[in-house]
Design a protein around this motif. Structure first.
Motif, PDB file in Angstrom:
ATOM      1  N   GLY A   1       0.827  -1.202   0.000  1.00  0.00           N
ATOM      2  CA  GLY A   1       0.000   0.000   0.000  1.00  0.00           C
ATOM      3  C   GLY A   1       0.862   1.252   0.000  1.00  0.00           C
ATOM      4  O   GLY A   1       2.063   1.215  -0.294  1.00  0.00           O
ATOM      5  N   GLU A   2       0.211   2.347   0.378  1.00  0.00           N
ATOM      6  CA  GLU A   2       0.843   3.663   0.246  1.00  0.00           C
ATOM      7  C   GLU A   2       1.519   4.092   1.549  1.00  0.00           C
ATOM      8  O   GLU A   2       2.738   4.148   1.631  1.00  0.00           O
ATOM      9  CB  GLU A   2      -0.272   4.631  -0.159  1.00  0.00           C
ATOM     10  CG  GLU A   2       0.104   6.053  -0.308  1.00  0.00           C
ATOM     11  CD  GLU A   2      -1.114   6.890  -0.738  1.00  0.00           C
ATOM     12  OE1 GLU A   2      -1.862   6.465  -1.643  1.00  0.00           O
ATOM     13  OE2 GLU A   2      -1.309   7.968  -0.154  1.00  0.00           O
TER      14      GLU A   2
ATOM     15  N   PRO B   1       0.666   4.491   6.131  1.00  0.00           N
ATOM     16  CA  PRO B   1      -0.296   4.274   7.228  1.00  0.00           C
ATOM     17  C   PRO B   1      -1.187   5.494   7.434  1.00  0.00           C
ATOM     18  O   PRO B   1      -0.770   6.631   7.186  1.00  0.00           O
ATOM     19  CB  PRO B   1       0.602   4.084   8.458  1.00  0.00           C
ATOM     20  CG  PRO B   1       1.998   3.940   7.950  1.00  0.00           C
ATOM     21  CD  PRO B   1       2.050   4.542   6.593  1.00  0.00           C
ATOM     22  N   GLY B   2      -2.405   5.230   7.890  1.00  0.00           N
ATOM     23  CA  GLY B   2      -3.293   6.304   8.328  1.00  0.00           C
ATOM     24  C   GLY B   2      -3.300   6.335   9.861  1.00  0.00           C
ATOM     25  O   GLY B   2      -2.440   5.721  10.503  1.00  0.00           O
TER      26      GLY B   2
ATOM     27  N   GLU C   1      -3.631   2.891  11.680  1.00  0.00           N
ATOM     28  CA  GLU C   1      -2.407   2.097  11.504  1.00  0.00           C
ATOM     29  C   GLU C   1      -1.301   2.669  12.397  1.00  0.00           C
ATOM     30  O   GLU C   1      -0.534   1.917  13.015  1.00  0.00           O
ATOM     31  CB  GLU C   1      -1.970   2.138  10.029  1.00  0.00           C
ATOM     32  CG  GLU C   1      -2.870   1.352   9.081  1.00  0.00           C
ATOM     33  CD  GLU C   1      -4.174   2.054   8.728  1.00  0.00           C
ATOM     34  OE1 GLU C   1      -4.258   3.292   8.932  1.00  0.00           O
ATOM     35  OE2 GLU C   1      -5.108   1.383   8.256  1.00  0.00           O
TER      36      GLU C   1
ATOM     37  N   PRO D   1      -0.280  -2.310   9.294  1.00  0.00           N
ATOM     38  CA  PRO D   1      -0.882  -1.758   8.082  1.00  0.00           C
ATOM     39  C   PRO D   1      -2.325  -2.217   7.882  1.00  0.00           C
ATOM     40  O   PRO D   1      -2.695  -3.307   8.300  1.00  0.00           O
ATOM     41  CB  PRO D   1       0.011  -2.311   6.964  1.00  0.00           C
ATOM     42  CG  PRO D   1       0.588  -3.566   7.511  1.00  0.00           C
ATOM     43  CD  PRO D   1       0.715  -3.353   8.999  1.00  0.00           C
ATOM     44  N   PHE D   2      -3.087  -1.352   7.259  1.00  0.00           N
ATOM     45  CA  PHE D   2      -4.449  -1.668   6.818  1.00  0.00           C
ATOM     46  C   PHE D   2      -5.321  -2.244   7.939  1.00  0.00           C
ATOM     47  O   PHE D   2      -5.864  -3.345   7.824  1.00  0.00           O
ATOM     48  CB  PHE D   2      -4.419  -2.625   5.611  1.00  0.00           C
ATOM     49  CG  PHE D   2      -3.994  -1.931   4.337  1.00  0.00           C
ATOM     50  CD1 PHE D   2      -4.870  -1.110   3.637  1.00  0.00           C
ATOM     51  CD2 PHE D   2      -2.699  -2.072   3.864  1.00  0.00           C
ATOM     52  CE1 PHE D   2      -4.470  -0.449   2.486  1.00  0.00           C
ATOM     53  CE2 PHE D   2      -2.290  -1.415   2.710  1.00  0.00           C
ATOM     54  CZ  PHE D   2      -3.176  -0.617   2.020  1.00  0.00           C
TER      55      PHE D   2
ATOM     56  N   SER E   1     -10.350   1.400   5.459  1.00  0.00           N
ATOM     57  CA  SER E   1      -9.986   0.878   4.132  1.00  0.00           C
ATOM     58  C   SER E   1      -9.349  -0.505   4.268  1.00  0.00           C
ATOM     59  O   SER E   1      -9.519  -1.366   3.407  1.00  0.00           O
ATOM     60  CB  SER E   1      -9.091   1.846   3.368  1.00  0.00           C
ATOM     61  OG  SER E   1      -7.872   2.015   4.022  1.00  0.00           O
TER      62      SER E   1
ATOM     63  N   ASN F   1       3.557  -1.180   3.500  1.00  0.00           N
ATOM     64  CA  ASN F   1       3.353   0.090   2.815  1.00  0.00           C
ATOM     65  C   ASN F   1       4.679   0.663   2.329  1.00  0.00           C
ATOM     66  O   ASN F   1       5.725   0.414   2.943  1.00  0.00           O
ATOM     67  CB  ASN F   1       2.754   1.119   3.786  1.00  0.00           C
ATOM     68  CG  ASN F   1       1.291   0.873   4.057  1.00  0.00           C
ATOM     69  OD1 ASN F   1       0.479   0.780   3.140  1.00  0.00           O
ATOM     70  ND2 ASN F   1       0.941   0.765   5.333  1.00  0.00           N
TER      71      ASN F   1
ATOM     72  N   HIS G   1      -6.861   1.403  -4.910  1.00  0.00           N
ATOM     73  CA  HIS G   1      -6.693   1.408  -3.460  1.00  0.00           C
ATOM     74  C   HIS G   1      -8.069   1.320  -2.788  1.00  0.00           C
ATOM     75  O   HIS G   1      -9.017   1.964  -3.234  1.00  0.00           O
ATOM     76  CB  HIS G   1      -5.986   2.712  -3.057  1.00  0.00           C
ATOM     77  CG  HIS G   1      -5.459   2.679  -1.664  1.00  0.00           C
ATOM     78  ND1 HIS G   1      -6.289   2.740  -0.564  1.00  0.00           N
ATOM     79  CD2 HIS G   1      -4.206   2.583  -1.192  1.00  0.00           C
ATOM     80  CE1 HIS G   1      -5.538   2.684   0.538  1.00  0.00           C
ATOM     81  NE2 HIS G   1      -4.280   2.585   0.176  1.00  0.00           N
TER      82      HIS G   1
HETATM   83  N1  URA Z   1      -3.771   3.060   3.331  1.00  0.00           N
HETATM   84  C1  URA Z   1      -2.588   2.493   3.009  1.00  0.00           C
HETATM   85  O1  URA Z   1      -2.096   2.665   1.886  1.00  0.00           O
HETATM   86  N2  URA Z   1      -1.992   1.755   3.922  1.00  0.00           N
HETATM   87  C2  URA Z   1      -2.489   1.518   5.124  1.00  0.00           C
HETATM   88  O2  URA Z   1      -1.869   0.806   5.895  1.00  0.00           O
HETATM   89  C3  URA Z   1      -3.723   2.110   5.449  1.00  0.00           C
HETATM   90  C4  URA Z   1      -4.355   2.867   4.540  1.00  0.00           C
END
Ligand code: URA
Length: 277
Positions: A122-123, A125-126, A129, A135-136, A140, A163, A245
């Motif tokens: 992924g991109e 952490p939010g 996270e 992650p994730f 989402s 990420n 995403h």
């Molecule tokens: N979006 C991401 O790309 N990674 C995450 O871990 C959470 C949201």
């Protein structure tokens, strides 16, 4: 019906309903008032004509490449190369100075099973996270888990997640090119250490960075690419499938159709029905 199969089918059905598919529809609109005529039989080939070739598989395409930005990445590339295990890589990332490290709460390194053969990238952490250090795990991430469950995959057994950025950008902003360039060598080392058989790139930031692509995610998604390797990182040729995403899917429900097509492609590839290319 086997319990596992029933669960998988129910998960797929739940995702379809969540995606808004509450009616069985065809790709083309159906004129229900039109008289039903039997489909005409295909014309007989002339004697001696060559047999129709089997459907060609899409060719494995490398995305158009961008030159590697070496300057911001040089320091992290040198550091990443010294990591001989995931634990060492985690340590190296944790010890690397970055303004993002100063504002984040926890390092978000990875989750799932590194030996599973499937790695999802992924991109960044939010907030959730960042709080949990995984992650994730936010909204989402929960959608991602339901999507993966719909094709019978569970992060506790079947895939691994990480990420590009291991630290949360303040306010969940999109990572800058400089941040991506700085952390990309760590991700390449991460991939080289895990050595997955298949990779899924979640969203444009991840897809463009790993494929060194200029194109956006809507052009990249839906087919397998081959990871390039300008710097000898040990990832060249690994098959990678870019897809939308899950956070984008939450904002753009109409895109779920494409995401579903990508999930099916992933499942069929894992099952060996189609080659990753
Ligand atoms: N979006 C991401 O790309 N990674 C995450 O871990 C959470 C949201």
């Amino acid at each position: 019906m086997q319990a596992g199969l029933r669960e998988a089918l129910l998960a797929a059905l739940r995702l379809q309903i969540e995606f808004g598919a509450d009616e069985a529809l065809e790709a083309a609109p159906l004129d229900r008032l039109a008289a039903r005529a039997p489909a005409p039989a295909p014309p007989e080939p002339p004697p001696g004509a060559l047999a129709k070739p089997a459907l060609a598989q899409p060719a494995l395409r490398s995305a158009p490449t961008l030159p590697l930005v070496t300057t911001p990445a040089a320091a992290t590339a040198a550091l990443a190369a010294t990591a001989q295990s995931l634990a060492e890589l985690r340590e190296a990332i944790a010890n690397t100075d970055s303004p993002l490290r100063d504002t984040a709460t926890n390092l978000v390194f990875a989750d799932g099973v590194p030996e599973s053969g499937l790695m999802m990238i992924g991109e960044a952490p939010g907030g959730d996270e960042d709080r949990q250090g995984k992650p994730f795990v936010g909204v989402s991430g929960q959608l991602l888990d339901r999507m993966m469950a719909s094709i019978g995959l569970d992060r506790r057994q079947n895939f691994y997640l990480a990420n590009i950025l291991p630290w949360r950008p303040p306010g969940n902003r999109t990572p800058t090119d400089g941040e991506v360039a700085m952390f990309l060598p760590f991700m390449l080392r991460h991939v080289a250490l895990v050595r997955p058989r298949h990779i899924v790139l979640l969203g444009g930031v991840s897809a463009k960075a790993l494929l060194r692509a200029k194109d956006g995610i809507t052009r990249l998604r839906g087919r397998w690419h081959s990871l390039p390797e300008p710097g000898g990182e040990g990832v060249a040729g690994l098959p990678a499938l870019p897809t939308l995403h899950p956070a984008y899917l939450l904002r753009t429900p109409s895109a779920k159709r494409e995401a579903w097509a990508d999930l099916i492609l992933l499942r069929r590839t894992l099952d060996g029905e189609v080659p990753p290319g």
